[in-house]
Motif scaffolding. Sequence first.
Motif, short mmCIF file in Angstrom:
data_model
loop_
_atom_site.label_atom_id
_atom_site.label_comp_id
_atom_site.label_asym_id
_atom_site.label_seq_id
_atom_site.Cartn_x
_atom_site.Cartn_y
_atom_site.Cartn_z
N UNK A 1 0.84 -1.19 0.00
CA UNK A 1 0.00 0.00 0.00
C UNK A 1 0.88 1.25 0.00
N UNK A 2 0.27 2.42 0.16
CA UNK A 2 0.98 3.68 0.03
C UNK A 2 1.45 4.25 1.36
N UNK A 3 1.52 3.42 2.38
CA UNK A 3 2.01 3.87 3.67
C UNK A 3 3.53 3.94 3.72
N UNK A 4 4.19 3.29 2.76
CA UNK A 4 5.64 3.34 2.71
C UNK A 4 6.34 2.31 3.56
N UNK A 5 5.65 1.22 3.90
CA UNK A 5 6.27 0.18 4.74
C UNK A 5 7.33 -0.57 3.95
N UNK A 6 6.98 -1.01 2.73
CA UNK A 6 7.95 -1.66 1.87
C UNK A 6 8.29 -3.08 2.28
#
Length: 311
Positions: free
Chosen positions: A130-135
Amino acid sequence: MLVLEYKVKAKKLQYLAIEEAIKTTQFIRNKCLRYWMDAPREAKIDRFALNKYSTELRNEFKFVANLNSMAVQSSAERAWLAISRFYDNCKKKVSGKKGYPRFQHDNRSVEYKTSGWVLNATKRRITITDKKGIGELKLLGKWDIQTYAVKSIKRVRLVRRADGYYCQFCIDVEVSDIQPETGNEIGLDVGIESFYTDSNGHQEANPKFLRKTEKAIKNAQRRIYKKVRKSSGRKKARGIFARKHLRISRQRTEHAKKIACRVVKSNDLIAYENLQVCNLLKNHCLAKSIADVSWGLFRIPRAFRLRQHLT
């Protein structure tokens, strides 16, 4: 359902992104709960209505839209779980408090369903998409998740604990442990002086994990209030205090599992008291000792039903 848990190793920015996803989950749950509270009596608020409202939240707040859509639905389902439990208690006319849903202030996990994550080919790394940036996150643990198909993984949770972050995989598999019949029958009487006493006269010693470390825990708690509020020193002291309690919790769980498995495997029929532990904890003189002995963990219904199902 089988749950496999790995510890997560990542960079500092990734930990902050996980924390942001956890806070977003709490925000969605609380907003859904407020939506249910403010709805008129004639309006029918069910699980589908909350899922629809969570979609409206994605359109209204950008930080909610950055979270995976199925994770947003899962957050709304948490609110409905609390609401439905309250309804069930009211219908069953449970005595005392019915468990009216409350706003959450200490959420510690975010849950993804079948999307929002990709498991590496080696199954030792997972990427949150997703776009939370967890990666990409590295998974540390000895569980052998390679033996299970990716399609059997129905839920993925990122959980914050006192000693770091963990990733849980909820796998839809049927677990069976067939044991040979022993011809033994036993009765158990749990207690505080001894963990339990069986009908053969054997007494299992009570480990008293909390009592043995109570002095160290009290010292750790005092150090918290000696630090300046909202300082890094106070945050560090709170972490030390929380890790001590986490260690005790894990010791209780492992001890109860080990003893329960040993009893189940060595007997075909097990009779034990159907105690209401939550009611016994109202005794202020014995509450700490009852909580420390962990009868509830030991009397796991699945463990004692296993032998009955097999025989």
